[in-house]
Design a protein around this motif. Structure first.
Motif, PDB file in Angstrom:
ATOM      1  N   GLY A   1       0.797  -1.227   0.000  1.00 20.00           N
ATOM      2  CA  GLY A   1       0.000   0.000   0.000  1.00 20.00           C
ATOM      3  C   GLY A   1       0.825   1.270   0.000  1.00 20.00           C
ATOM      4  O   GLY A   1       0.293   2.359   0.090  1.00 20.00           O
ATOM      5  N   LEU A   2       2.117   1.117  -0.114  1.00 21.33           N
ATOM      6  CA  LEU A   2       2.953   2.318  -0.093  1.00 21.33           C
ATOM      7  C   LEU A   2       2.662   3.245  -1.261  1.00 21.33           C
ATOM      8  O   LEU A   2       2.808   4.450  -1.164  1.00 21.33           O
TER       9      LEU A   2
ATOM     10  N   VAL B   1      -0.112   4.073  -2.606  1.00 19.75           N
ATOM     11  CA  VAL B   1      -1.194   5.017  -2.307  1.00 19.75           C
ATOM     12  C   VAL B   1      -0.650   6.153  -1.454  1.00 19.75           C
ATOM     13  O   VAL B   1      -0.902   7.324  -1.669  1.00 19.75           O
ATOM     14  N   MET B   2       0.130   5.753  -0.478  1.00 20.02           N
ATOM     15  CA  MET B   2       0.757   6.725   0.415  1.00 20.02           C
ATOM     16  C   MET B   2       1.596   7.691  -0.407  1.00 20.02           C
ATOM     17  O   MET B   2       1.576   8.887  -0.204  1.00 20.02           O
ATOM     18  N   THR B   3       2.327   7.134  -1.378  1.00 17.69           N
ATOM     19  CA  THR B   3       3.196   7.959  -2.198  1.00 17.69           C
ATOM     20  C   THR B   3       2.399   9.052  -2.892  1.00 17.69           C
ATOM     21  O   THR B   3       2.749  10.217  -2.832  1.00 17.69           O
TER      22      THR B   3
ATOM     23  N   LYS C   1      -0.521  10.268  -2.175  1.00 13.71           N
ATOM     24  CA  LYS C   1      -1.081  11.229  -1.237  1.00 13.71           C
ATOM     25  C   LYS C   1       0.007  12.200  -0.781  1.00 13.71           C
ATOM     26  O   LYS C   1      -0.198  13.398  -0.693  1.00 13.71           O
ATOM     27  N   LYS C   2       1.174  11.628  -0.501  1.00 11.71           N
ATOM     28  CA  LYS C   2       2.301  12.453  -0.048  1.00 11.71           C
ATOM     29  C   LYS C   2       2.704  13.447  -1.123  1.00 11.71           C
ATOM     30  O   LYS C   2       2.946  14.615  -0.859  1.00 11.71           O
TER      31      LYS C   2
ATOM     32  N   GLU D   1       2.671  17.381  -0.859  1.00  9.80           N
ATOM     33  CA  GLU D   1       3.923  18.121  -1.031  1.00  9.80           C
ATOM     34  C   GLU D   1       3.749  19.197  -2.096  1.00  9.80           C
ATOM     35  O   GLU D   1       4.110  20.348  -1.887  1.00  9.80           O
TER      36      GLU D   1
ATOM     37  N   GLN E   1       1.800  22.069  -0.902  1.00  6.28           N
ATOM     38  CA  GLN E   1       2.563  22.944  -0.017  1.00  6.28           C
ATOM     39  C   GLN E   1       3.469  23.886  -0.816  1.00  6.28           C
ATOM     40  O   GLN E   1       3.554  25.075  -0.536  1.00  6.28           O
TER      41      GLN E   1
ATOM     42  N   ILE F   1      -6.862  16.048   8.834  1.00  6.12           N
ATOM     43  CA  ILE F   1      -5.640  15.405   8.358  1.00  6.12           C
ATOM     44  C   ILE F   1      -4.506  15.579   9.363  1.00  6.12           C
ATOM     45  O   ILE F   1      -3.834  14.640   9.722  1.00  6.12           O
TER      46      ILE F   1
ATOM     47  N   SER G   1      -1.464  12.867  11.148  1.00  2.00           N
ATOM     48  CA  SER G   1      -0.102  12.792  10.687  1.00  2.00           C
ATOM     49  C   SER G   1       0.787  13.752  11.455  1.00  2.00           C
ATOM     50  O   SER G   1       1.979  13.593  11.508  1.00  2.00           O
TER      51      SER G   1
ATOM     52  N   MET H   1      -8.299   3.840   3.121  1.00  3.24           N
ATOM     53  CA  MET H   1      -7.607   2.562   3.265  1.00  3.24           C
ATOM     54  C   MET H   1      -6.511   2.680   4.320  1.00  3.24           C
ATOM     55  O   MET H   1      -6.167   3.755   4.786  1.00  3.24           O
TER      56      MET H   1
ATOM     57  N   ILE I   1      -2.671   1.903   5.821  1.00  2.00           N
ATOM     58  CA  ILE I   1      -1.287   1.611   5.480  1.00  2.00           C
ATOM     59  C   ILE I   1      -0.602   1.021   6.708  1.00  2.00           C
ATOM     60  O   ILE I   1      -0.675   1.576   7.795  1.00  2.00           O
TER      61      ILE I   1
ATOM     62  N   THR J   1       9.585   9.171   0.159  1.00  2.00           N
ATOM     63  CA  THR J   1       8.382   8.627   0.764  1.00  2.00           C
ATOM     64  C   THR J   1       8.679   7.569   1.816  1.00  2.00           C
ATOM     65  O   THR J   1       8.118   7.578   2.899  1.00  2.00           O
TER      66      THR J   1
ATOM     67  N   GLU K   1      10.148   9.145   4.804  1.00  2.00           N
ATOM     68  CA  GLU K   1       9.160   9.903   5.570  1.00  2.00           C
ATOM     69  C   GLU K   1       8.311   8.984   6.440  1.00  2.00           C
ATOM     70  O   GLU K   1       7.924   9.348   7.546  1.00  2.00           O
ATOM     71  N   LEU K   2       8.054   7.791   5.914  1.00  2.00           N
ATOM     72  CA  LEU K   2       7.300   6.826   6.726  1.00  2.00           C
ATOM     73  C   LEU K   2       8.061   6.493   7.991  1.00  2.00           C
ATOM     74  O   LEU K   2       7.496   6.415   9.079  1.00  2.00           O
TER      75      LEU K   2
ATOM     76  N   GLU L   1       7.918   9.365  10.303  1.00  2.00           N
ATOM     77  CA  GLU L   1       6.611   9.442  10.929  1.00  2.00           C
ATOM     78  C   GLU L   1       6.516   8.456  12.092  1.00  2.00           C
ATOM     79  O   GLU L   1       6.028   8.768  13.166  1.00  2.00           O
TER      80      GLU L   1
ATOM     81  N   VAL M   1      -5.453   6.319   5.413  1.00  2.00           N
ATOM     82  CA  VAL M   1      -5.242   7.155   4.235  1.00  2.00           C
ATOM     83  C   VAL M   1      -6.563   7.253   3.494  1.00  2.00           C
ATOM     84  O   VAL M   1      -7.224   6.250   3.266  1.00  2.00           O
ATOM     85  N   LYS M   2      -6.931   8.481   3.184  1.00  2.00           N
ATOM     86  CA  LYS M   2      -8.206   8.657   2.484  1.00  2.00           C
ATOM     87  C   LYS M   2      -8.064   8.388   1.001  1.00  2.00           C
ATOM     88  O   LYS M   2      -7.047   8.719   0.423  1.00  2.00           O
TER      89      LYS M   2
END
Lengths: 106, 378, 150
Positions: free
Chosen positions: B3-4, B6-8, B10-11, B15, B18, B361, B365, C1, C3, C111, C114-115, C118, C149-150
């Motif tokens: 699932g990384l 998806v995280m990527t 979103k990140k 970013e 920002q 959010i 985080s 979902m 992570i 990424t 950063e995980l 975190e 994560v949305k």
């Protein structure tokens, strides 16, 4: 008036302590009733970059760093408390109190 | 670590947002300065019954005040010309620090010169920023040569790559979009005038001074000189709808905009009134996917309505000082008002409330924001 | 979902060890098996090097040792809890029971790093620390560090 500080955290590897120190400072500041903005200078870059406005507003700057602070010219002429990155992880409230004392002295 | 990916995404999204917000916050003071300078000139000129104070003929006026107002309008224009270089420079700065400024500002200048619009400026800032980041992260020089990196390699190579990509990769398609659309639009004259007005309006609202907008505006101007007024009427209505609509939205519901954009909202209203569509740019840059559709729909309907009801604007003037000179100006104003309200309504509908969204959010985080920007400032 | 930051294959609970070196050895072996670390000895050397620059025992029985090295192929975290507290020379002088060993490559996309950052940040959270003390199996552990994560 609420007291305001800013801080930079940075460690050698730039992955763990930088961010633990950040969280610790924020947690400590909350307990002390102080507003703090923390910029992290880690391996993934600068997080929550402090603006010149932030520097103007803050009474003092905490450098919780084990490495050279990037863009340190931003803080020229400011009151700076230099501590190790592990200092806030150990006792953030003390670091914050020290920074406030530094500001009081002036 | 499943699932990384998806995280990527979103990140990356967060970013980018920002970086873009940093660029916007540096650009807004310039927009405000430019808007107010222009407003002084144009409102001042309206007391003399002048609706085209920017024309060079006023520079030779016998009246000292009129001469000054003409100069002042030039100052305002100059300030607004800096919008693209500045936003591009500071998006780039946010990505790659000091080294990003030179390529970013020069790239933004090129964007301004070739009318690539805010989408071009956005691209320029991102290209410059990531190019410089790539350079500084990956070039490893021996200690003795290290100092050449920031003073020579980064500015020169970074700027060259940025300009090259903007000129040829972004510029070429943008230019062909522009000429293609202009030709297509010319071919449409003589068809249903309401439909044509809607198309012109939609195009003008699309990119606020970018290639699509310019295609519509220049075609409308060209047709104006040959006595075809409808496209011009449509274009002039559409120019002011986005800045008015977005400005109104910030006043109706402040909570859907951050501090910077609230400021931009006031400037946007002023700019709408004086006929400068660029007031909407900070909003369009911040969330193009929401703002562009709202602007296109509002401008298209507003223009179609004004032209359909029979309003005719004989001059290439969109500010308030020209409104009363429009034939059937009341219908013209109905078009403006309806279009504006549509932009306002769609914007408010599409945007989420800012602080609420942030909190949801941030709490997970990042517990950093336990105070608001206002508390920090007070 | 959801992570999951912690990979269940990189977790060892209730390890029967008596020293810092042994824990790091155990977890480094896991990394080596999974191909995350290509040279175990070099990686351990990097971890020890970091440790000698200053303790990674951050208090409350938690340590977060880490090694940055070219023998690390991707960013990861391995987690251990020990059957008996071990000495770590921690900031609060208390022995350590929970170890989060980070593997940090020389070059990585942000990424993944950063995980890890975190995760390090979350360890400062009192809530997380409390939950950690109640962990009895891998699932509990995973739950603490998963993020929505949305």
């Amino acid at each position: 008036m609420t007291r305001k500080l800013i801080a930079i955290t940075a460690c050698a590897t730039g992955v763990a302590h930088t961010y633990m120190a950040e969280k610790a400072l924020i947690k400590g500041a909350k307990k002390e009733g102080v507003l703090i903005k923390v910029e992290t200078q880690g391996a993934t870059g600068i997080g929550h970059r402090l603006t010149t406005r932030d520097v103007e507003i803050a009474e003092a700057v905490i450098f919780a760093t084990d490495t050279k602070v990037r863009d340190s010219e931003r803080f020229k002429g400011q009151l700076i408390l230099q501590v190790n990155v592990s200092a806030p992880i150990k006792d953030a409230q003390k670091v914050i109190e020290d920074a406030l004392k530094l500001a009081d002295k002036k | 670590m499943k699932g990384l990916e998806v995280m990527t995404l979103k990140k990356i999204g967060k970013e980018l947002e920002q970086h873009i917000m940093t660029g916007i916050s540096y650009m807004i003071p310039i927009v405000i300065a430019g808007a107010v300078l222009m407003a002084i000139s144009r409102v001042g000129a309206s007391f003399y019954g002048i609706s085209d104070i920017w024309e060079s003929k006023w520079a030779d006026s016998a009246n000292l005040i009129i001469r000054f107002l003409n100069t002042d309008d030039g100052w305002g224009g100059m300030a607004l010309d800096l919008m693209f270089p500045i936003i591009s420079a500071y998006i780039s700065y946010s990505i790659s620090d000091k080294g990003g400024i030179a390529p970013g500002i020069i790239g933004g200048m090129l964007v301004a010169n070739m009318n690539a619009g805010f989408l071009g400026a956005l691209a320029s800032g991102l290209i410059a920023g990531y190019t410089v980041k790539l350079l500084t992260d990956n070039i490893r020089l021996p200690q003795a040569a290290k100092s050449v990196l920031p003073v020579f390699i980064v500015p020169v190579v970074g700027t060259f790559i940025t300009l090259f990509l903007i000129q040829y990769v972004i510029g070429v398609p943008f230019a062909s979009i522009n000429t293609g659309l202009a030709a297509w639009l010319k071919g449409l004259t003589g068809t249903n005038k309401v439909l044509l007005a809607a198309i012109v309006g939609g195009m003008v609202g699309f990119d606020l001074g970018g290639p699509v907008n310019k295609a519509a505006v220049t075609t409308a101007m060209a047709l104006l000189t040959s006595g075809v007024y409808d496209p011009n009427t449509a274009a002039q209505v559409a120019i002011i709808i986005p800045p008015l609509g977005l400005g109104l939205a910030t006043i109706i519901n402040k909570r859907k905009f951050n501090h910077d954009l609230q400021e931009a909202g006031n400037a946007s209203l002023v700019m709408g009134l004086i006929g400068v569509s660029e007031g909407a740019i900070p909003f369009a840059v911040e969330s193009p996917l929401k703002v562009i559709p709202a602007n296109v729909i509002g401008s298209a309907i507003g223009s179609a309505l004004a032209v359909g009801l029979g309003a005719v604007n004989h001059a290439p003037i969109s500010g308030f000082y020209g409104w009363l000179a429009v034939e059937k100006w009341w219908f013209y104003l109905i078009g403006v008002a309806v279009g504006t309200l549509i932009v306002t309504a769609l914007t408010l509908l599409l945007r989420k409330e800012q602080p609420m969204e942030d909190k949801a959010i941030e709490e997970e985080s990042d517990e950093g924001d336990y105070f608001t920007e206002d508390e920090w400032e007070s | 979902m959801t992570i999951k930051i912690v990979d269940p294959l990189l977790v060892r609970l209730n390890l029967n060890v008596s020293s810092r070196e042994e824990v790091i050895e155990e977890l480094a072996a896991l990394y080596y098996e999974k191909g995350i670390v290509t040279n175990k000895q070099k990686y351990i050397a990097a971890v020890n090097q970091r440790e000698s620059d200053g303790t990674t025992g951050i208090g409350d029985g938690i340590a977060i040792p880490h090694g940055k090295s070219s023998v690390v192929s991707k960013a990861a975290v391995a987690v251990a809890s020990t059957a008996n507290p071990i000495d770590w020379n921690a900031l609060d002088d208390k022995p350590v029971k929970y170890i989060f060993l980070l593997a940090v490559p020389e070059k990585s996309d942000n990424t993944h790093l950063e995980l890890l950052s975190e995760l390090a940040g979350t360890l400062m959270d009192d809530d997380v620390r409390e939950k950690l003390k109640k962990v009895t199996n891998v699932l509990d552990l995973e739950k603490i560090f998963e993020s929505e994560v949305k």
